[in-house]
Design an enzyme around this catalytic site. Structure first.
Site, PDB file in Angstrom:
ATOM      1  CG  ASN A 186      -6.542  -8.123  -3.236  1.00 33.22           C
ATOM      2  OD1 ASN A 186      -5.529  -8.035  -3.910  1.00 33.22           O
ATOM      3  ND2 ASN A 186      -6.923  -7.188  -2.382  1.00 33.22           N
ATOM      4  CG  PHE A 224      -2.067  -0.953   1.210  1.00 32.84           C
ATOM      5  CD1 PHE A 224      -2.352  -1.727   0.097  1.00 32.84           C
ATOM      6  CD2 PHE A 224      -2.844  -1.118   2.350  1.00 32.84           C
ATOM      7  CE1 PHE A 224      -3.397  -2.634   0.113  1.00 32.84           C
ATOM      8  CE2 PHE A 224      -3.897  -2.025   2.378  1.00 32.84           C
ATOM      9  CZ  PHE A 224      -4.170  -2.788   1.263  1.00 32.84           C
ATOM     10  CB  SER A 277      -3.767  -6.261   0.395  1.00 31.36           C
ATOM     11  OG  SER A 277      -2.364  -6.327   0.210  1.00 31.36           O
TER      12      SER A 277
END
Length: 350
Positions: free
Chosen positions: A244, A118, A181
């Site tokens: 994801n 991120f 994630s």
């Protein structure tokens, strides 16, 4: 020509450096005055438009979160023919992400492994940029994907997501809660119903009238996915994004030593296709027809996108194949979808 460029040049560059090079070119398309010219060549056929989330998507095919983390290249990606662009993942607190190297190619598998973590400039910085962007008519549909800041403890995640939602929802056409994630410690644990329910309730309130979706992992078992579907319905969310990246390394063609040397991270691309399609079918069997279901994972060709639409996807997203297909990937997909549509209309008429 792109295949030659990739083989001769890009494949020999560090993957993240190659990404930044391509990103700069895409970002400058509108600012140099080439965007409109390119769009004449790439614009999707009007027949491909999709109405969902109270929005009109020019094409069902868009860019998944991860390509444009901070919202710098949305207009350029729209010029290339993508019907929507999901920016992010954006966190409340700016963060550099994990140490490099953190992006890896598995060319023989048409796959990527990433542990980016991120990396982004934070919600406040993004808000000013997205505010200006949201007022422009020459842009695709804009999704904003939010995640937990690394410095925030898991037990404080709700407040962290709430802050991002309050700051960013006013400038998003739709908002996505990313709890899937594998590259932020503890994040995937938020997919457990006891944690997910209060998180989504809080973000729903903070997002106001902005459509809200949740993005889930392919590594959940089927029973967990069904429970999330039930929760989404109960809370009145607007959609689910599936899926994801995966932590699985099953079925790869790459040598085990190569995969082991890469280490941890989320695997995306062609190896994810089968599970992503399974999850899509499971979700569509559980939720109402009007709920927006976005399928992502292992999509490369127009036929792949059409398969997802036929399996019940409202929209389809891609990212990894961008690396292997090049800048006119969306054009290729949109042209293929239009051909499929014409062929089916001809068959019905006959």
């Amino acid at each position: 020509m792109y295949r030659l460029l990739f083989s001769a040049v890009l494949s020999h560059m560090d993957p993240e450096d190659a990404h930044h090079l391509a990103f700069r070119v895409i970002r400058t398309l509108p600012t140099l005055g080439f965007g409109t010219l390119v769009e004449r060549f790439t614009a999707p056929d009007p027949s491909l438009a999709v109405e969902t989330l109270g929005l009109r998507f020019p094409s069902p095919f868009g860019v998944a979160a991860g390509f444009d983390k901070d919202g710098y290249a949305v207009r350029g990606l729209g010029n290339l023919g993508f019907g929507h662009v999901e920016v992010g993942t954006i966190t409340a607190v700016a963060q550099p992400g994990n140490p490099r190297p953190r992006l890896f190619r598995l060319v023989g598998d048409r796959a990527l492994v990433n542990r980016m973590g991120f990396n982004n400039g934070g919600a406040d910085a993004a808000a000013g940029r997205l505010s200006r962007l949201s007022r422009r008519r020459d842009r695709p549909v804009l999704g904003v994907n939010i995640g937990k800041s690394r410095v925030t403890a898991v037990e404080d995640a709700v407040a962290d997501y709430e802050r991002s939602a309050r700051v960013l929802a006013p400038f998003a056409d739709y908002l996505v809660v990313n709890v899937s994630s594998p590259n932020t410690p503890g994040l995937r644990g938020l997919q457990e119903i006891d944690s997910l329910a209060p998180l989504l309730e809080a973000v729903r309130a903070a997002a106001g009238d902005t459509p809200l979706l949740v993005k889930i992992a392919p590594d959940l078992d089927d029973a967990e996915i069904v429970r999330i579907c039930e929760l989404v319905e109960r809370l009145g969310l607007d959609g689910i994004i599936a899926t994801n990246t995966t932590i699985s390394r099953e079925g790869l063609k790459a040598e085990a030593s190569v995969v082991e040397a890469i280490g941890a991270g989320g695997l995306s691309g062609a190896p994810l296709a089968a599970r992503s399609l399974e999850v899509l079918r499971l979700i569509r069997a559980q939720v109402p027809a009007e709920l927006c279901v976005v399928s992502v994972g292992g999509v490369e060709t127009a036929a792949d996108v059409q398969d997802r639409l036929d399996a019940g996807a409202t929209l389809v997203q891609g990212y990894s194949a961008f690396i292997y297909r090049g800048p006119f990937w969306a054009r290729q997909v949109n042209r293929g979808l239009a051909r499929f549509a014409r062929s089916r209309r001809s068959a019905v008429a006959a």
